[in-house]
Design an enzyme around this catalytic site. Sequence first.
Site, PDB file in Angstrom:
ATOM      1  N   GLY A   1       0.830  -1.193   0.000  1.00 21.72           N
ATOM      2  CA  GLY A   1       0.000   0.000   0.000  1.00 21.72           C
ATOM      3  C   GLY A   1       0.865   1.243   0.000  1.00 21.72           C
TER       4      GLY A   1
ATOM      5  CB  CYS B   1       5.537   1.953   7.635  1.00 23.58           C
ATOM      6  SG  CYS B   1       5.065   3.493   6.821  1.00 23.58           S
ATOM      7  CG  LEU B   2       6.714   1.040   1.521  1.00 24.00           C
ATOM      8  CD1 LEU B   2       6.064   1.437   0.204  1.00 24.00           C
ATOM      9  CD2 LEU B   2       7.795  -0.003   1.301  1.00 24.00           C
TER      10      LEU B   2
HETATM   11  O1  GNR Z   1       4.030  -2.645   2.502  1.00 24.08           O
HETATM   12  C1  GNR Z   1       3.436  -2.503   3.568  1.00 24.08           C
HETATM   13  N1  GNR Z   1       3.149  -3.594   4.334  1.00 24.08           N
HETATM   14  C2  GNR Z   1       2.338  -3.565   5.450  1.00 24.08           C
HETATM   15  C3  GNR Z   1       2.348  -4.667   6.286  1.00 24.08           C
HETATM   16  C4  GNR Z   1       1.551  -4.708   7.407  1.00 24.08           C
HETATM   17  C5  GNR Z   1       0.752  -3.635   7.696  1.00 24.08           C
HETATM   18  C6  GNR Z   1       0.743  -2.507   6.888  1.00 24.08           C
HETATM   19  C7  GNR Z   1       1.533  -2.475   5.769  1.00 24.08           C
HETATM   20  S1  GNR Z   1       1.494  -1.092   4.728  1.00 24.08           S
HETATM   21  C8  GNR Z   1       3.100  -1.146   4.048  1.00 24.08           C
HETATM   22  C9  GNR Z   1       3.278  -0.085   2.974  1.00 24.08           C
HETATM   23  C10 GNR Z   1       3.151   1.274   3.611  1.00 24.08           C
HETATM   24  O2  GNR Z   1       3.974   1.802   4.293  1.00 24.08           O
HETATM   25  N2  GNR Z   1       2.018   1.902   3.444  1.00 24.08           N
HETATM   26  O3  GNR Z   1       1.799   3.075   4.030  1.00 24.08           O
HETATM   27 NI    NI Z   2       3.016   3.130   5.783  1.00 21.79          NI
END
Ligand code: GNR
Ligand code: NI
Length: 171
Positions: free
Chosen positions: A46, A92-93
């Site tokens: 996401g 989170c990225l």
């Molecule tokens: O890639 C993502 N993996 C994820 C794993 C567990 C809970 C939430 C996420 S979102 C994250 C990508 C991201 O940072 N989206 O804001």
């Molecule tokens: Ni995130």
Amino acid sequence: MALLNVLCYPDPRLHKIAKPVAQVDARIKKIVADMADTMYEAPGVGLAATQVDIHERILVIDLSDEQNELMVFINPEITWASAEKKSWREGCLSVPEFYDEVERPAEIRIKALDIEGKEFELEADGLLAVCLQHELDHLQGKVFVEYLSLLKRTRISQKLKKRSKELEGER
Ligand code: GNR
Ligand code: NI
């Protein structure tokens, strides 16, 4: 294809509040396409516009293994959340290489506009519910580490600051 730069915690721009999209036009479609490219390249499941320093209510999600099931949410709003909670190990990225448990409602209902500007409603559970809530938080300027203890958050912040300084030195 265009890749966007993903902001890294504790960048203050991650705490800006996104504004609603007035009209789903060519500009918004270009942002969505670039966000999808950026999410797939990372790779992540996401991405919220806030993470690429665009402060408008836009999310992309793709939970498929083949990266061929893109979901687009413009002006998303949660219309219902279950009383039942569930804990997931989130990442989170914008917080590279840190993962921790966050408890959230297990099921939600969400209302949004699709890429054609048409309203739809969706009920989500499992990873989709987790991901949607994680992305919606980004649009409100909230990063998942804010659910963790101050001690953990401070440690993460210090490590990421140190790492970005090292990366600057390499350039
Ligand atoms: O890639 C993502 N993996 C994820 C794993 C567990 C809970 C939430 C996420 S979102 C994250 C990508 C991201 O940072 N989206 O804001
Ligand atoms: Ni995130």
